[in-house]
Design a protein around this motif. Sequence first.
Motif, PDB file in Angstrom:
ATOM      1  N   PRO A 187      33.751  97.385  62.470  1.00 29.28           N
ATOM      2  CA  PRO A 187      34.724  97.401  63.571  1.00 29.28           C
ATOM      3  C   PRO A 187      36.080  97.976  63.168  1.00 29.28           C
ATOM      4  CG  PRO A 187      33.556  95.316  63.520  1.00 29.28           C
ATOM      5  CD  PRO A 187      33.194  96.041  62.263  1.00 29.28           C
ATOM      6  N   VAL A 188      36.528  97.664  61.952  1.00 29.51           N
ATOM      7  CA  VAL A 188      37.813  98.198  61.498  1.00 29.51           C
ATOM      8  C   VAL A 188      37.719  99.707  61.306  1.00 29.51           C
ATOM      9  CG1 VAL A 188      39.632  97.992  59.769  1.00 29.51           C
ATOM     10  CG2 VAL A 188      38.260  96.001  60.362  1.00 29.51           C
ATOM     11  N   CYS A 189      36.628 100.167  60.714  1.00 31.65           N
ATOM     12  CA  CYS A 189      36.445 101.613  60.525  1.00 31.65           C
ATOM     13  C   CYS A 189      36.326 102.329  61.866  1.00 31.65           C
ATOM     14  CB  CYS A 189      35.205 101.871  59.674  1.00 31.65           C
ATOM     15  SG  CYS A 189      35.361 101.335  57.955  1.00 31.65           S
ATOM     16  N   ALA A 190      35.640 101.693  62.817  1.00 37.23           N
ATOM     17  CA  ALA A 190      35.494 102.303  64.139  1.00 37.23           C
ATOM     18  C   ALA A 190      36.835 102.422  64.849  1.00 37.23           C
ATOM     19  CB  ALA A 190      34.521 101.487  64.983  1.00 37.23           C
ATOM     20  N   MET A 191      37.741 101.497  64.610  1.00 37.74           N
ATOM     21  CA  MET A 191      39.076 101.579  65.201  1.00 37.74           C
ATOM     22  C   MET A 191      39.960 102.552  64.433  1.00 37.74           C
ATOM     23  SD  MET A 191      40.787 100.398  67.781  1.00 37.74           S
ATOM     24  CE  MET A 191      39.893  98.892  68.239  1.00 37.74           C
ATOM     25  N   LEU A 192      39.748 102.634  63.126  1.00 38.49           N
ATOM     26  CA  LEU A 192      40.554 103.526  62.305  1.00 38.49           C
ATOM     27  C   LEU A 192      40.288 104.989  62.629  1.00 38.49           C
ATOM     28  CD1 LEU A 192      42.459 104.073  59.903  1.00 38.49           C
ATOM     29  CD2 LEU A 192      40.466 103.838  58.395  1.00 38.49           C
ATOM     30  N   LEU A 193      39.046 105.337  62.922  1.00 41.72           N
ATOM     31  CA  LEU A 193      38.688 106.738  63.144  1.00 41.72           C
ATOM     32  C   LEU A 193      39.484 107.385  64.277  1.00 41.72           C
ATOM     33  CD1 LEU A 193      37.000 109.216  62.546  1.00 41.72           C
ATOM     34  CD2 LEU A 193      35.164 108.234  63.942  1.00 41.72           C
ATOM     35  N   PRO A 194      39.538 106.823  65.485  1.00 41.53           N
ATOM     36  CA  PRO A 194      40.337 107.486  66.532  1.00 41.53           C
ATOM     37  C   PRO A 194      41.827 107.491  66.231  1.00 41.53           C
ATOM     38  CG  PRO A 194      39.530 105.364  67.306  1.00 41.53           C
ATOM     39  CD  PRO A 194      38.825 105.649  66.018  1.00 41.53           C
ATOM     40  N   ILE A 195      42.309 106.477  65.516  1.00 40.61           N
ATOM     41  CA  ILE A 195      43.726 106.500  65.122  1.00 40.61           C
ATOM     42  C   ILE A 195      43.997 107.695  64.221  1.00 40.61           C
ATOM     43  CG2 ILE A 195      45.489 105.273  63.790  1.00 40.61           C
ATOM     44  CD1 ILE A 195      44.289 102.658  64.782  1.00 40.61           C
ATOM     45  N   LEU A 196      43.103 107.941  63.280  1.00 37.57           N
ATOM     46  CA  LEU A 196      43.252 109.097  62.398  1.00 37.57           C
ATOM     47  C   LEU A 196      43.131 110.405  63.173  1.00 37.57           C
ATOM     48  CD1 LEU A 196      41.186 107.900  59.308  1.00 37.57           C
ATOM     49  CD2 LEU A 196      43.648 108.328  59.367  1.00 37.57           C
ATOM     50  N   LEU A 197      42.197 110.469  64.098  1.00 36.12           N
ATOM     51  CA  LEU A 197      42.017 111.691  64.884  1.00 36.12           C
ATOM     52  C   LEU A 197      43.283 112.046  65.654  1.00 36.12           C
ATOM     53  CD1 LEU A 197      38.396 111.246  66.300  1.00 36.12           C
ATOM     54  CD2 LEU A 197      39.192 113.098  64.816  1.00 36.12           C
ATOM     55  N   LEU A 198      43.844 111.081  66.338  1.00 39.65           N
ATOM     56  CA  LEU A 198      45.029 111.350  67.153  1.00 39.65           C
ATOM     57  C   LEU A 198      46.252 111.619  66.278  1.00 39.65           C
ATOM     58  CD1 LEU A 198      44.499 108.677  69.955  1.00 39.65           C
ATOM     59  CD2 LEU A 198      44.029 111.128  70.049  1.00 39.65           C
ATOM     60  N   THR A 199      46.346 110.928  65.155  1.00 38.96           N
ATOM     61  CA  THR A 199      47.480 111.166  64.255  1.00 38.96           C
ATOM     62  C   THR A 199      47.442 112.571  63.682  1.00 38.96           C
ATOM     63  OG1 THR A 199      47.544 108.813  63.660  1.00 38.96           O
ATOM     64  CG2 THR A 199      48.658 110.356  62.182  1.00 38.96           C
ATOM     65  N   HIS A 200      46.261 113.024  63.277  1.00 43.91           N
ATOM     66  CA  HIS A 200      46.158 114.369  62.716  1.00 43.91           C
ATOM     67  C   HIS A 200      46.250 115.440  63.798  1.00 43.91           C
ATOM     68  CE1 HIS A 200      44.584 112.030  59.280  1.00 43.91           C
ATOM     69  NE2 HIS A 200      45.136 112.992  58.575  1.00 43.91           N
TER      70      HIS A 200
END
Length: 239
Positions: free
Chosen positions: A86-99
């Motif tokens: 769950p943490v990795c699944a939430m981290l992925l879109p945060i990284l996508l939008l940040t980059h």
Amino acid sequence: MVLLLVASLLVLAAFGALAPDPQPSALRVMVASVVALLAPLFWPGAAATPLRTLGRTLVWSLAATLLAGLAMALLGQGAPPALLLPVCAMLLPILLLTHALAAGLQAGWQPEATGSPDAQAARWAAGIAAMLLLALAGAAPLWLGPAAELASARHETALDILVATSPLTHLAVAGGLDLLRTAWLYQNANLAALPVNYPQAGHLAAVYAAACAVLTLALVALQRRQGADHAIPLTENPP
């Protein structure tokens, strides 16, 4: 990616993540937060076209997410995947939008996506800017907490809205961590003493999915527009 791993481990060690018997949920959120903040500093930068930039961003974000998951597993001493996913699944879109933000800043500061020193400087500056903006957004409940408390006298949902806008809150929700009740925030954040409702994980997933879909459509439209601008018009030769 190796540099990101080394930098993340050094920062985590400085913040006490290597201490014996850390709180498991806090450790997972700490690892994800550190990787999210440091990843823009090491990403390869925007590509020559919007769709290539999207692909590069997706690959880099996936790699950083896997790195974070590996670090969680190692530091968490064999935590079950059901707690890490769950943490990795939430981290992925945060990284996508940040980059994606970093790519947009780089394109604005240095449109020519080449390997020139100016382009590399723009990539570095964009990564720093994206990291700082993510840090500000994540810490919003801390530095905007007093203003939200004043606004809550007239708007009951002001506190909930502020907490829901923080990416750190999103990671905490995914990791099962009561963020405002952690030791440091409980002592320093005024929101810790106020009734606050965290957003639901399902709602956050829907918002991130919509944001990523809008980003993809925007990049596809930009790609088509650039293709049309570079198209050579056909003219008939005079008889």
